[in-house]
Design an enzyme around this catalytic site. Structure first.
Site, PDB file in Angstrom:
ATOM      1  N   GLU A   3       0.822  -1.214   0.000  1.00  0.00           N
ATOM      2  CA  GLU A   3       0.000   0.000   0.000  1.00  0.00           C
ATOM      3  C   GLU A   3       0.856   1.264   0.000  1.00  0.00           C
ATOM      4  OE1 GLU A   3      -3.005   0.342  -0.668  1.00  0.00           O
ATOM      5  OE2 GLU A   3      -3.654  -1.734  -0.550  1.00  0.00           O
ATOM      6  N   CYS A   6     -13.126   1.786 -15.404  1.00  0.00           N
ATOM      7  CA  CYS A   6     -13.545   3.184 -15.253  1.00  0.00           C
ATOM      8  C   CYS A   6     -12.298   4.073 -15.234  1.00  0.00           C
ATOM      9  CB  CYS A   6     -14.363   3.332 -13.974  1.00  0.00           C
ATOM     10  SG  CYS A   6     -15.312   4.858 -13.880  1.00  0.00           S
ATOM     11  N   CYS A  20     -25.327   3.812 -13.877  1.00  0.00           N
ATOM     12  CA  CYS A  20     -24.381   4.933 -13.868  1.00  0.00           C
ATOM     13  C   CYS A  20     -25.017   6.177 -14.470  1.00  0.00           C
ATOM     14  CB  CYS A  20     -23.123   4.546 -14.643  1.00  0.00           C
ATOM     15  SG  CYS A  20     -21.854   5.825 -14.637  1.00  0.00           S
ATOM     16  N   TYR A  69      -6.567   6.737   3.874  1.00  0.00           N
ATOM     17  CA  TYR A  69      -6.718   5.692   2.872  1.00  0.00           C
ATOM     18  C   TYR A  69      -5.972   4.412   3.277  1.00  0.00           C
ATOM     19  CZ  TYR A  69      -5.495   2.646  -0.830  1.00  0.00           C
ATOM     20  OH  TYR A  69      -5.280   1.495  -1.529  1.00  0.00           O
ATOM     21  N   ASP A 119      -9.775   6.191  -2.606  1.00  0.00           N
ATOM     22  CA  ASP A 119      -8.561   6.656  -3.281  1.00  0.00           C
ATOM     23  C   ASP A 119      -8.986   7.348  -4.575  1.00  0.00           C
ATOM     24  OD1 ASP A 119      -9.360   4.545  -4.851  1.00  0.00           O
ATOM     25  OD2 ASP A 119      -7.324   4.000  -5.388  1.00  0.00           O
TER      26      ASP A 119
END
Length: 366
Positions: A44, A203, A219, A127, A145
DNA sequence: GACGCGTGGGC
DNA sequence: TGCCCAAGCGT
């Protein structure tokens, strides 16, 4: 607006569709092969503002060198920076190292498990705390994020300037609320990774693949998304000294020629950019006589394009051409390749055929 | 809340 | 080829 059964059913359907999509499309990334909180943590931190493709190789090397939290805590900072060399945002490496030392010394070597406690460690923000807690421990907390933000803004039809009710902070809260509402409470780690994977693979910022999106039917925008313009790049000329010498062999008996060494200089620990990293000694003047010009290269750092000239410099010219600078060391090329070099220094040495590239060139494309 | 912090890859 | 980044954090 009261929450209805229809709402709940709609949300459940979205979760199922997303998790099914993820099961079919998740990439087989190295850090997904370990459930160890330490491994998740390292991944991360490396992934912060850094592309997956770049992280993959570096993550494996880092974990090979520092397989456990304790091994990282016990390592010298220069070793940690050396493994981070080329990844950028070097403060991440320093904070990861500091946090590992704190955990080793004060928490018995056990990384905290809750997002709230993780958040107190250096380098772990909102996050990253949520990511570690949900992925490694199943805590039902949603991550937000850049990917999640983009996915949810498109999904809900929100733009940065939308709504009279407040600016960026209000929008951020709306995104966090929506993420929390959608989160699959029984599988928070998979859900969070699925949301980010969706943002990374479908996306995408430009040219989103809405036909493949599990959310497409609900959407609001089908891929519409505005992002603010970036600041323009500026340019700056710099020059560095390439100083190479032959270190005499320790024993004439064993070796005819010695070892080739290059002079490196360490950046101050207090510089804001790349503190503690090693580079070629910088020249006072960016002007280099053509006869001494070894090469030129361009290297972008943040919003600045550096046009760097690399000048062949003899030892006896060094004092007059360079500022006093920081700590200097003559190092063998072998040692240099394993040091915490700036990317510009590594690029210059590699292009001068003094270092071999860290990885062999990939096979040519057909 | 805005800004500073790196880099190699993709288009 | 020049631009735009990419799984944020600390101050």
């Amino acid at each position: 607006m009261p929450k209805t059964e229809a709402d709940s059913a709609r949300i459940a359907a979205l979760r199922t569709r997303l998790l099914n999509w993820y099961a079919r499309n998740r990439r087989d990334l190295p850090w997904r092969q370990s459930a160890a909180p330490y491994a998740i943590w390292v991944s991360e931190i490396m992934l912060q503002q850094t592309r997956v493709a770049v992280v993959i190789e570096r993550y494996q090397a880092f974990m090979a060198r520092f397989p456990t939290l304790l091994s990282l805590a016990l390592a010298p900072e220069q070793d940690v920076l050396a493994l981070w060399s080329g990844l950028g945002y070097y403060r991440r490496a320093r904070m990861l190292h500091k946090a590992a030392q704190f955990v080793a010394e004060n928490l018995g070597g056990n990384l905290p498990t809750s997002a709230g406690q993780l958040r107190t460690l250096p380098g772990i923000g909102v996050y990253t705390a949520a990511a570690i807690a949900s992925i490694a421990h199943g805590e039902p907390v949603a991550v937000v994020d850049g990917n999640v933000e983009r996915v949810l803004c498109r999904f809900a039809g929100w733009s940065a300037s939308s709504g009279k009710s407040g600016g960026a902070a209000a929008l951020r809260r709306k995104i966090e609320n929506l993420a929390a509402k959608l989160l699959a409470p029984s599988r928070p780690g998979d859900f969070n990774q699925a949301m980010m994977e969706l943002g990374a693979l479908v996306c995408t910022p430009r040219n989103p693949l809405c036909a493949d999106c599990p959310f497409a039917a609900e959407c609001k925008t089908r891929g519409e998304h505005k992002t603010p313009r970036r600041a323009k790049m500026t340019s700056r000329a710099v020059a560095y000294a390439l100083v190479v010498r032959m270190k005499p062999a320790a024993s004439r008996r064993h070796s005819i020629c010695g070892v080739r060494q290059v002079l490196l200089e360490q950046r101050s620990e207090y510089q804001s950019v790349m503190p503690g990293l090693w580079e070629l000694p910088q020249l006072r003047s960016a002007e280099v006589p053509p006869t001494d010009l070894r090469m030129t290269l361009r290297h972008a750092i943040m919003q600045v394009n550096y046009y760097a000239r690399i000048r062949d410099v003899a030892e006896n010219e060094l004092a007059s051409l360079t500022a006093s600078g920081g700590k200097r060391r003559w190092v063998s090329l072998t040692e240099a390749s394993g040091m915490a070099l700036t990317s510009l220094a590594r690029k210059a040495l590699t292009r001068a055929h003094l270092l071999t590239p860290p990885l062999p060139d990939p096979p040519p494309k057909l």
